[in-house]
Design a protein around this motif. Structure first.
Motif, PDB file in Angstrom:
ATOM      1  N   GLN A  55       4.756   8.095  -2.877  1.00 22.92           N
ATOM      2  CA  GLN A  55       5.836   7.893  -1.906  1.00 22.92           C
ATOM      3  C   GLN A  55       6.061   6.408  -1.652  1.00 22.92           C
ATOM      4  O   GLN A  55       5.139   5.594  -1.792  1.00 22.92           O
ATOM      5  CB  GLN A  55       5.466   8.544  -0.556  1.00 22.92           C
ATOM      6  N   VAL A  56       7.274   6.092  -1.275  1.00 27.58           N
ATOM      7  CA  VAL A  56       7.576   4.779  -0.718  1.00 27.58           C
ATOM      8  C   VAL A  56       7.764   4.990   0.790  1.00 27.58           C
ATOM      9  O   VAL A  56       7.988   6.126   1.196  1.00 27.58           O
ATOM     10  CB  VAL A  56       8.856   4.183  -1.370  1.00 27.58           C
ATOM     11  N   GLN A  68       2.011   4.218   3.146  1.00 31.88           N
ATOM     12  CA  GLN A  68       1.929   4.855   4.461  1.00 31.88           C
ATOM     13  C   GLN A  68       2.439   3.872   5.518  1.00 31.88           C
ATOM     14  O   GLN A  68       1.765   2.901   5.898  1.00 31.88           O
ATOM     15  CB  GLN A  68       0.519   5.359   4.815  1.00 31.88           C
ATOM     16  N   THR A  69       3.618   4.183   6.000  1.00 29.55           N
ATOM     17  CA  THR A  69       4.325   3.281   6.915  1.00 29.55           C
ATOM     18  C   THR A  69       3.445   2.793   8.068  1.00 29.55           C
ATOM     19  O   THR A  69       3.391   1.596   8.364  1.00 29.55           O
ATOM     20  CB  THR A  69       5.562   4.006   7.491  1.00 29.55           C
TER      21      THR A  69
HETATM   22  N1  LIG Z   1       3.816   9.476   5.546  1.00 27.43           N
HETATM   23  C1  LIG Z   1       4.592   8.672   4.649  1.00 27.43           C
HETATM   24  C2  LIG Z   1       5.860   9.391   4.278  1.00 27.43           C
HETATM   25  C3  LIG Z   1       6.614   8.614   3.219  1.00 27.43           C
HETATM   26  C4  LIG Z   1       7.820   9.357   2.686  1.00 27.43           C
HETATM   27  O1  LIG Z   1       8.036  10.555   2.974  1.00 27.43           O
HETATM   28  N2  LIG Z   1       8.593   8.653   1.877  1.00 27.43           N
HETATM   29  C5  LIG Z   1       9.733   9.223   1.219  1.00 27.43           C
HETATM   30  C6  LIG Z   1      10.858   8.219   1.117  1.00 27.43           C
HETATM   31  S1  LIG Z   1      11.320   7.616   2.723  1.00 27.43           S
HETATM   32  C7  LIG Z   1       9.275   9.587  -0.181  1.00 27.43           C
HETATM   33  O2  LIG Z   1       8.790   8.752  -0.900  1.00 27.43           O
HETATM   34  N3  LIG Z   1       9.433  10.852  -0.546  1.00 27.43           N
HETATM   35  C8  LIG Z   1       9.074  11.335  -1.841  1.00 27.43           C
HETATM   36  C9  LIG Z   1       8.010  12.382  -1.766  1.00 27.43           C
HETATM   37  O3  LIG Z   1       7.485  12.653  -0.683  1.00 27.43           O
HETATM   38  O4  LIG Z   1       7.693  12.940  -2.819  1.00 27.43           O
HETATM   39  C10 LIG Z   1       4.883   7.317   5.279  1.00 27.43           C
HETATM   40  O5  LIG Z   1       4.973   7.248   6.503  1.00 27.43           O
HETATM   41  O6  LIG Z   1       5.017   6.324   4.566  1.00 27.43           O
END
Ligand SMILES: N[C@@H](CCC(=O)N[C@@H](CS)C(=O)NCC(=O)O)C(=O)O
Length: 223
Positions: A55-56, A68-69
């Protein structure tokens, strides 16, 4: 000289925007990797193992690849003295920013609402901002009578509350009309030099979401 943090995300606010806010507030120069526009760019990051949970956001900082934000925000806030002076202040900051994170989630997801749900989600977002979150921050300022939310010095709580206020006002410009102390708070925090700079047109602050970014995110993440 330390290398600049490098941000990997879309050309949009989403979960990266608060990270941009904290870096800008701390006066840290940062750069954006090529914005994610295609599925291939994202798959390349997946394949080279850069995204721990696939994830980004991802941020290269101090020889680490952080994902992880919240972890990223905690690191930046801790490093740049935006996280209170002791554990009690930190607990208050954590509570206040978790409120903004909950509200921001609604703001972030709103443009992705289906046409049937758009009106309902809009109303709920404004209702939550003005009935649940803003009253809390107004009361905090009223109760201690200081300029900042915690410990009378700038913390990430001030920055993150300001960020949320500005995003809600883009949708509902009268959102602060019942909150005089938050109006003054907004003016005060917006005027801090690094924040003032970040709020100027042409800064690294990303713009309001539009159909184009929704389409790009859906395409890249195959939603
Ligand atoms: N818990 C993670 C969630 C990150 C997230 O859901 N990112 C999205 C984009 S905003 C993503 O990469 N989604 C692709 C996936 O979950 O496969 C955080 O806070 O960084």
């Amino acid at each position: 000289m330390a290398t600049k943090p490098k941000l990997y995300y879309f050309n949009g606010r989403g979960r990266m925007e608060t990270i941009r806010w904290l870096l800008a507030t701390a006066g840290v120069e940062f750069e954006e990797a090529e914005y994610l526009e295609t599925r291939e760019q994202y798959e390349k990051l997946l394949q080279d193992g850069s995204l721990l949970f696939q994830q980004v956001p991802m941020v290269e900082i101090d020889e680490m690849k952080l994902v992880q934000t919240r972890a990223i925000l905690n690191y930046i806030a801790g490093k740049h003295n935006l996280y209170g002076k002791d554990m009690k202040e930190r607990a208050l900051i954590d509570m206040y920013v978790e409120g903004t994170m909950d509200l921001n989630e609604m703001i972030m997801l709103y443009p992705f609402s289906s046409p049937e749900e758009k009106e309902k989600n809009f109303a709920l977002m404004i209702q939550r901002a003005t009935n649940r979150y803003f009253p809390v921050y107004e009361k905090v300022l009223k109760d201690h009578g200081q300029d900042f939310l915690v410990g009378n010095q700038l913390s990430r709580a001030d920055v993150q509350v300001l960020e949320s206020i500005l995003m809600i006002e883009e949708y509902e410009h009268t959102a602060l009309s019942e909150f005089p102390l938050l109006q003054a708070f907004k003016a005060r925090i917006s005027n801090l030099p690094t924040i003032k700079k970040f709020l100027q047109p042409g800064s690294q602050r990303r713009t309001e979401p539009d159909d184009r970014i929704v389409e790009t995110v859906n395409k890249v993440l195959q939603l």
